[in-house]
Structure formats: C-alpha cells, structure tokens
Enzyme design. Structure first.
Site, PDB file in Angstrom:
ATOM      1  N   LYS A 260       1.691   2.135  -4.976  1.00  0.00           N
ATOM      2  CA  LYS A 260       2.265   1.693  -6.089  1.00  0.00           C
ATOM      3  C   LYS A 260       1.350   2.005  -8.008  1.00  0.00           C
ATOM      4  CE  LYS A 260       2.870  -2.199  -4.494  1.00  0.00           C
ATOM      5  NZ  LYS A 260       2.037  -1.657  -3.266  1.00  0.00           N
TER       6      LYS A 260
ATOM      7  N   GLY B  72       0.326  14.328  -3.158  1.00  0.00           N
ATOM      8  CA  GLY B  72      -1.660  14.301  -3.556  1.00  0.00           C
ATOM      9  C   GLY B  72      -1.916  13.018  -4.358  1.00  0.00           C
TER      10      GLY B  72
ATOM     11  N   ASN C 278      -5.549 -10.002  -3.719  1.00  0.00           N
ATOM     12  CA  ASN C 278      -5.305  -9.722  -2.482  1.00  0.00           C
ATOM     13  C   ASN C 278      -4.650  -8.455  -2.663  1.00  0.00           C
ATOM     14  OD1 ASN C 278      -2.565 -10.470  -4.063  1.00  0.00           O
ATOM     15  ND2 ASN C 278      -1.372 -11.102  -1.763  1.00  0.00           N
ATOM     16  N   ALA C 279      -3.924  -7.699  -4.037  1.00  0.00           N
ATOM     17  CA  ALA C 279      -3.677  -6.426  -3.920  1.00  0.00           C
ATOM     18  C   ALA C 279      -4.655  -5.663  -4.120  1.00  0.00           C
ATOM     19  CB  ALA C 279      -3.343  -6.718  -5.390  1.00  0.00           C
ATOM     20  N   GLY C 280      -4.956  -4.416  -3.537  1.00  0.00           N
ATOM     21  CA  GLY C 280      -5.868  -3.645  -4.238  1.00  0.00           C
ATOM     22  C   GLY C 280      -5.383  -1.715  -4.438  1.00  0.00           C
ATOM     23  N   HIS C 281      -5.039  -1.681  -5.931  1.00  0.00           N
ATOM     24  CA  HIS C 281      -4.448  -1.173  -6.332  1.00  0.00           C
ATOM     25  C   HIS C 281      -4.651   0.456  -6.249  1.00  0.00           C
ATOM     26  CE1 HIS C 281      -0.619  -3.780  -6.901  1.00  0.00           C
ATOM     27  NE2 HIS C 281      -0.643  -3.142  -6.048  1.00  0.00           N
ATOM     28  N   THR C 282      -5.206   1.921  -6.228  1.00  0.00           N
ATOM     29  CA  THR C 282      -6.189   2.823  -5.549  1.00  0.00           C
ATOM     30  C   THR C 282      -5.162   3.601  -6.828  1.00  0.00           C
ATOM     31  OG1 THR C 282      -5.977   2.465  -3.961  1.00  0.00           O
ATOM     32  CG2 THR C 282      -7.770   4.303  -4.936  1.00  0.00           C
TER      33      THR C 282
ATOM     34  N   ASP D 250       1.023  -1.366  -0.248  1.00  0.00           N
ATOM     35  CA  ASP D 250       0.296   0.036   0.035  1.00  0.00           C
ATOM     36  C   ASP D 250       0.853   1.109  -0.088  1.00  0.00           C
ATOM     37  OD1 ASP D 250      -2.002  -1.699   0.309  1.00  0.00           O
ATOM     38  OD2 ASP D 250      -2.132  -1.224   2.164  1.00  0.00           O
ATOM     39  N   GLU D 251       2.003   1.066  -0.709  1.00  0.00           N
ATOM     40  CA  GLU D 251       2.754   2.175  -0.995  1.00  0.00           C
ATOM     41  C   GLU D 251       2.677   3.180  -1.705  1.00  0.00           C
ATOM     42  OE1 GLU D 251       4.185  -0.926  -1.294  1.00  0.00           O
ATOM     43  OE2 GLU D 251       5.493  -0.590   0.456  1.00  0.00           O
TER      44      GLU D 251
ATOM     45  N   ARG E 181       2.212 -29.401  -7.160  1.00  0.00           N
ATOM     46  CA  ARG E 181       1.751 -29.793  -8.215  1.00  0.00           C
ATOM     47  C   ARG E 181       0.129 -30.242  -8.866  1.00  0.00           C
ATOM     48  NH1 ARG E 181       6.581 -33.292  -7.258  1.00  0.00           N
ATOM     49  NH2 ARG E 181       5.865 -33.089  -5.789  1.00  0.00           N
TER      50      ARG E 181
ATOM     51  N   GLN F 258       1.867  -6.041  -3.152  1.00  0.00           N
ATOM     52  CA  GLN F 258       2.771  -6.103  -1.892  1.00  0.00           C
ATOM     53  C   GLN F 258       3.368  -5.411  -1.324  1.00  0.00           C
ATOM     54  OE1 GLN F 258       1.758  -9.308  -3.451  1.00  0.00           O
ATOM     55  NE2 GLN F 258      -0.841  -8.947  -2.839  1.00  0.00           N
TER      56      GLN F 258
ATOM     57  N   THR G  37     -10.153  -4.892   1.347  1.00  0.00           N
ATOM     58  CA  THR G  37     -10.588  -5.691   3.231  1.00  0.00           C
ATOM     59  C   THR G  37     -11.037  -3.962   3.407  1.00  0.00           C
ATOM     60  OG1 THR G  37      -9.033  -5.574   4.423  1.00  0.00           O
ATOM     61  CG2 THR G  37      -9.363  -7.487   2.704  1.00  0.00           C
TER      62      THR G  37
HETATM   63  P1  GDP Z   1      -0.436   0.210  -3.382  1.00  0.00           P
HETATM   64  O1  GDP Z   1      -1.153  -0.901  -3.396  1.00  0.00           O
HETATM   65  O2  GDP Z   1       0.648   0.509  -2.820  1.00  0.00           O
HETATM   66  O3  GDP Z   1      -0.965   0.265  -4.847  1.00  0.00           O
HETATM   67  O4  GDP Z   1      -2.083   1.281  -2.639  1.00  0.00           O
HETATM   68  P2  GDP Z   1      -3.059   1.728  -2.330  1.00  0.00           P
HETATM   69  O5  GDP Z   1      -3.965   2.349  -3.135  1.00  0.00           O
HETATM   70  O6  GDP Z   1      -2.946   0.219  -1.345  1.00  0.00           O
HETATM   71  O7  GDP Z   1      -2.830   2.741  -0.905  1.00  0.00           O
HETATM   72  C1  GDP Z   1      -2.815   3.595  -1.068  1.00  0.00           C
HETATM   73  C2  GDP Z   1      -3.425   4.897  -1.246  1.00  0.00           C
HETATM   74  O8  GDP Z   1      -2.682   6.023  -1.168  1.00  0.00           O
HETATM   75  C3  GDP Z   1      -4.251   5.775  -1.770  1.00  0.00           C
HETATM   76  O9  GDP Z   1      -5.829   5.198  -1.558  1.00  0.00           O
HETATM   77  C4  GDP Z   1      -4.431   6.688  -3.118  1.00  0.00           C
HETATM   78  O10 GDP Z   1      -5.194   7.415  -3.680  1.00  0.00           O
HETATM   79  C5  GDP Z   1      -3.342   7.373  -2.063  1.00  0.00           C
HETATM   80  N1  GDP Z   1      -2.278   7.983  -3.011  1.00  0.00           N
HETATM   81  C6  GDP Z   1      -1.220   8.056  -3.515  1.00  0.00           C
HETATM   82  N2  GDP Z   1       0.251   8.653  -3.096  1.00  0.00           N
HETATM   83  C7  GDP Z   1      -0.322   9.989  -2.466  1.00  0.00           C
HETATM   84  C8  GDP Z   1      -0.309  11.015  -1.687  1.00  0.00           C
HETATM   85  O11 GDP Z   1       0.822  11.393  -2.405  1.00  0.00           O
HETATM   86  N3  GDP Z   1      -0.652  12.058  -0.795  1.00  0.00           N
HETATM   87  C9  GDP Z   1      -2.182  11.746  -0.535  1.00  0.00           C
HETATM   88  N4  GDP Z   1      -2.472  11.974   0.403  1.00  0.00           N
HETATM   89  N5  GDP Z   1      -2.543   9.996  -0.629  1.00  0.00           N
HETATM   90  C10 GDP Z   1      -1.233   9.086  -2.033  1.00  0.00           C
HETATM   91  P1  IMO Z   2      -1.171  -4.174  -2.390  1.00  0.00           P
HETATM   92  O1  IMO Z   2      -0.517  -5.024  -3.888  1.00  0.00           O
HETATM   93  C1  IMO Z   2      -0.758  -4.351   2.041  1.00  0.00           C
HETATM   94  C2  IMO Z   2      -1.045  -8.933   3.964  1.00  0.00           C
HETATM   95  C3  IMO Z   2      -2.573  -9.191   4.311  1.00  0.00           C
HETATM   96  C4  IMO Z   2      -1.439 -10.051   5.032  1.00  0.00           C
HETATM   97  C5  IMO Z   2      -0.939 -10.721   4.586  1.00  0.00           C
HETATM   98  C6  IMO Z   2      -0.753 -12.327   3.707  1.00  0.00           C
HETATM   99  O2  IMO Z   2      -1.757  -3.558  -2.025  1.00  0.00           O
HETATM  100  O3  IMO Z   2       0.207  -3.034  -1.208  1.00  0.00           O
HETATM  101  P2  IMO Z   2      -2.472 -12.527   1.884  1.00  0.00           P
HETATM  102  O4  IMO Z   2      -3.845 -12.320   1.751  1.00  0.00           O
HETATM  103  O5  IMO Z   2      -1.341 -11.941   0.991  1.00  0.00           O
HETATM  104  O6  IMO Z   2      -2.082 -14.142   1.804  1.00  0.00           O
HETATM  105  O7  IMO Z   2      -2.141 -11.999   3.295  1.00  0.00           O
HETATM  106  O8  IMO Z   2      -0.198  -9.373   3.419  1.00  0.00           O
HETATM  107  N1  IMO Z   2      -0.758  -8.155   2.172  1.00  0.00           N
HETATM  108  C7  IMO Z   2      -1.043  -7.211   1.957  1.00  0.00           C
HETATM  109  N2  IMO Z   2      -0.523  -5.783   3.021  1.00  0.00           N
HETATM  110  N3  IMO Z   2      -0.919  -4.188   0.758  1.00  0.00           N
HETATM  111  C8  IMO Z   2      -0.879  -5.557  -0.396  1.00  0.00           C
HETATM  112  O9  IMO Z   2      -1.191  -5.498  -1.385  1.00  0.00           O
HETATM  113  C9  IMO Z   2      -1.229  -6.830   0.685  1.00  0.00           C
HETATM  114  N4  IMO Z   2      -1.597  -8.108  -0.110  1.00  0.00           N
HETATM  115  C10 IMO Z   2      -1.747  -8.510   1.057  1.00  0.00           C
HETATM  116  O10 IMO Z   2      -2.858  -7.865   4.917  1.00  0.00           O
HETATM  117  O11 IMO Z   2      -0.819  -9.442   6.074  1.00  0.00           O
HETATM  118 MG    MG Z   3      -2.827  -1.341  -1.553  1.00  0.00          MG
END
Ligand code: GDP
Ligand code: IMO
Ligand code: MG
Length: 421
Positions: free
Chosen positions: A15, A412, A37-41, A12-13, A140, A221, A298
């Site tokens: 990405k 932002g 499992n990924a959630g990319h916003t 959730d950095e 396998r 992740q 989640t």
């Molecule tokens: P990812 O899984 O690494 O793609 O990250 P997520 O989407 O799970 O979580 C990052 C969240 O931070 C998202 O809601 C983005 O819209 C938000 N975001 C990303 N960069 C910035 C930023 O520089 N500032 C703010 N306020 N929000 C950001």
């Molecule tokens: P993105 O791509 C943050 C975490 C789960 C749990 C562990 C194992 O959005 O950064 P899993 O369902 O993969 O077996 O869960 O990994 N986890 C994440 N945490 N961002 C994610 O993806 C994650 N995908 C899995 O919370 O601790």
């Molecule tokens: Mg995420």
C-alpha cells in the site's frame, strides 16, 4: 478529489509504495484507522523508509499528512518516527493529528502482550496495544489527544487503567507496572511535543475537499483483517475496509470517491488464522525469500501462498473497489508454474464465496487453475508490452477471475517501477 488506497488481502500488499507513487500530486495523505501495527515501506532513490503511524506521503515536499480520528496513536512511537523523517525532510506545517484520535497507553501494550502470551486463542498480534486501545474507546474510558490539554487527566488515566492493573498484576503476574503519575508525566511531555500538530482534522479535510484539493486516503492492514468482514477472530480491531475512511476522518460523503484495491500477485499473511492458499513447503519459502516477506513492524516471517480470487472478489465487493493495483509481479519471475485459486471445496461441495466462520475457512480446499510461469525477469518493467506473454496472460486471467480491472502493475520496490495499463 479523494482517492482511497485499500489492501484487499491480509495486509502488506504494498500500500505504501502505491500511496507514494500516487501521491506526487496529492495535497494530503491521510491515515484513518489502525496505528503503529502498520508497517508501510517506501523506497526512493535506493533509500528505505518504513512508516508506522505517519502517512506515507511526507517524501513529497508539497504533501501534508493527516492522522485521522480513527487512528489509535502511540505518541512516543509517532515522535520517534517524526524525528527520524525530519532528518531529511521539513515537517513545517505539514503534519496534522486529530484532536479526537485516541491515545495508546503503556497499559494497552502490556495487555496486548500479556494476552498473547497466555490466551488459549492466540491472534498473533503486533503487540502494539491496538486491540486494548480500541476496547477502551468503545468502553468510553479511552484518552483522546484533546484530553491531554485538559485538567483531570490523572483521573481519566486511572479510569482507563484500574481494571487492567488488577488483571496484569493478579492474573498475568506482572510486577513493576508504571504508576499513574509516571504515565501522566510522560504523557504531558509527549503532549507538549505534539501540540503544534493537533487540529480539528475533519474540518481541515472537509475544507480541502471543497477547495478541490487532492486527498489520498491510506488504508492500514487489509480487508481480510477487518473487524467485521475479516477472518474473525483473527483480525485487527478496526474497520480496515473503505467505509472506515468516513468514520475515521469525518470528511463527509464523497460522491466521486475513487477506490483503488491493492493486491499482491500472490498472498501473504502474518499472525494466526485461516489462509486457504498457503504454501508451507519449498514454494512458500522461495516466495518469502524472493519477496523479502518479513514483517515491516515485527520482523516475523510472513506466511506465503497463491493468489486467491475467492477472497479477492469478496474484498472487491465489500470495499466497492473500482480498479486494482497489482504489486510484486516480479516475485513470481522464477516459478515454473503459478497457481490461481478460483473456488473452494467445502465438505465436498464447490463454493465461490468465503464462509463466514474461520473454522469453515480453515477446512476449505482451494480449487486451482495452473498457469505456466514466464521464467524471465519482469523486475523494473514499466511498459505492459515489455512483459513476457505468460506474465500478461497471468494478469489477464487474474483480472477476469477477480472481475475488476487491473489498471496498474508494480514490478519493483522503487517508486517508478510501475506499469500503467
Ligand atoms: P504495506 O504494509 O501494504 O505498505 O506493505 P509493506 O511495506 O509491509 O510490504 C510490502 C513490501 O514489498 C515492501 O518491502 C515494499 O518495498 C515491497 N514492494 C512493493 N511493491 C513491490 C514490487 O512490485 N516488487 C517488489 N519486489 N517489492 C515490492
Ligand atoms: P500493514 O498496514 C499485516 C495482523 C497481525 C495479527 C492481526 C492483529 O502493514 O498492512 P493487531 O496488532 O492489529 O491487533 O494484530 O493483524 N496485522 C497486520 N498484518 N500487515 C499489517 O499492517 C498488520 N497489522 C496488523 O499480524 O495477525
Ligand atoms: Mg506492512
């Protein structure tokens, strides 16, 4: 040209925001591991898109997306995502799914959930069936996308589910499990729906690279969730670090690979496991509120804490990160003071490298440098000179401690809220 975007913390950095930002000239955006499992916003023009399996490049009309062989694909979830995106975006000839990718079955999700409910050691997984799908791959008995079009699918599904059915019924006490014909029928329907997207994606990518196309690899992740180098056992079940890109795509050796590490200006973690710089009190709560730190998959509240340069340096090393894209600087705008972890203390000894054992990492005490906050808005800043002096000092201090250049700063959630240094 191939560029790899990789999270260097616990996921959730930001990405997807970075991928979307860098993808304006990309020919392909590629996922190579993990799954739903990924959630990319991504935010574009005020609209929010959340990608789980689909690579975050589809919003650029000239970019195609590839789901590589290393991904475990929940086809039902994928079709749902594609349907939603297709409402504003044409998918024609732009989506490719590896024939060698493994499929997440209903039993994988049931096992994931059942284990989480009953195990003495909870991981806090996303319950998307990721671990059980990768277990079957190594065992396998996994079902691959190519298997969906071959005779004998029922037998393969039986092999993949027989032991799980026994465990779910007898050990976990579940009833009404889907039958083999039910699973097979629904898989056949899903297979039909994705048939036009399936491809030998390794060949597609090898050719694209040879032709000088721009390929952007999107990590899922984060490095500290890597099954080998993460905080095991509190990790995901794939190789999230840079070498995962090679086995998860089949692109071959890339001598000029660019590796961009994504780090938040602080750190979050979802699920269980050690987190040395976690702030469980009011500061953690205020970061969570300002940063809207709730899981994109989640909805769980994310644990929040200070930037940790010990794990930062470790991640930079195991990935071969060449430059850092720091995100969410604006979230720290209101803080009086900001801490940066520079080392740990373990049993009275100072260390500057994370211990391999999760038990030891749980025991470390962070050594902090406190820096003054800037108490001014950096939200949406697009020039380094626009940042308050204390914000620049923070970036430069972090850069020195991480030992890696911070080339970009995100201020932002919108695509354009980026400073190039
Ligand atoms: P990812 O899984 O690494 O793609 O990250 P997520 O989407 O799970 O979580 C990052 C969240 O931070 C998202 O809601 C983005 O819209 C938000 N975001 C990303 N960069 C910035 C930023 O520089 N500032 C703010 N306020 N929000 C950001
Ligand atoms: P993105 O791509 C943050 C975490 C789960 C749990 C562990 C194992 O959005 O950064 P899993 O369902 O993969 O077996 O869960 O990994 N986890 C994440 N945490 N961002 C994610 O993806 C994650 N995908 C899995 O919370 O601790
Ligand atoms: Mg995420």
């Amino acid at each position: 040209m191939v560029k790899l975007v990789i999270g260097i913390q616990w996921g959730d950095e930001g990405k997807a925001k970075v991928v979307d930002y860098l993808a304006c000239d990309a020919d392909y955006v590629v996922r190579f591991q993990g799954g739903a499992n990924a959630g990319h916003t991504v935010f574009v023009d005020g609209r929010k898109y959340v990608f789980h399996l689909v690579p975050s490049g589809l919003l650029h009309p000239k970019t195609s997306v590839v789901i590589g062989n290393g991904v475990v694909v929940d086809i039902e979830a994928l079709l749902g995502e594609l349907k939603e995106i297709s409402q504003g975006v044409s998918l024609d000839g732009r989506v490719f799914i590896s024939r060698r990718a493994h499929v997440v079955l209903p039993f994988h999700k049931l096992m994931d959930g059942a284990k989480e409910e009953k195990s003495v050691q909870k991981i806090g997984t996303t319950r998307r069936g990721i671990g059980p799908a990768y277990i079957d791959k190594a065992d396998r008995v996994g079902i691959r996308v190519c298997d969906l079009y071959q005779p004998g699918l029922e037998t393969k599904i039986e092999a993949a589910t027989e032991v799980k059915r026994f465990l779910l019924e007898k050990y976990y006490g579940m009833t009404n499990l889907p039958s083999i014909p039910e699973i097979t029928d629904s898989l056949y329907k899903q297979a039909e729906a994705i048939k036009g997207y399936t491809a030998d994606t390794e060949l597609l990518l090898q050719n694209a690279y040879r032709q000088g196309k721009f390929i952007l690899m999107e990590g899922g992740q984060g490095s500290l969730l890597d099954v080998d180098f993460g905080t095991y056992p509190f990790v995901t079940s794939s190789n999230t670090i840079s070498p995962g890109m090679f086995s998860g795509t089949g692109i071959g050796y890339i001598p000029d690979l660019g590796i961009v590490g994504i780090a938040k200006a602080y750190i979050t973690r979802v699920g269980e496991g050690p987190f040395p710089t976690e702030e469980t009190g009011a500061i953690g709560e205020s970061i969570r509120r300002k940063g809207k730190e709730f899981g994109a998959t989640t909805g769980r509240p994310r644990r929040c804490g200070w930037l940790d340069t010990v794990i930062g340096r470790y991640s930079i090393g195991i990935n071969g990160v060449q430059e850092i894209f720091m995100t969410k600087l604006d979230v720290l705008d209101e803080l009086e003071t900001i801490k940066v972890c520079t080392a740990y203390e373990l049993d009275g000894k100072k260390i500057d490298y994370p211990p391999a054992s999760a038990e030891e990492l749980r025991r470390v005490k962070p050594v902090y440098q406190e820096l003054p906050g800037w108490k001014a808005s950096t939200f949406g800043a697009r020039k380094y000179g626009e940042l308050p002096a204390n914000a620049r000092s923070y970036i430069e201090y972090a850069e020195a401690k991480l030992g890696c250049r911070i080339s970009y700063i995100s201020t932002g959630f919108e695509r354009e809220d980026v400073i190039i240094r």
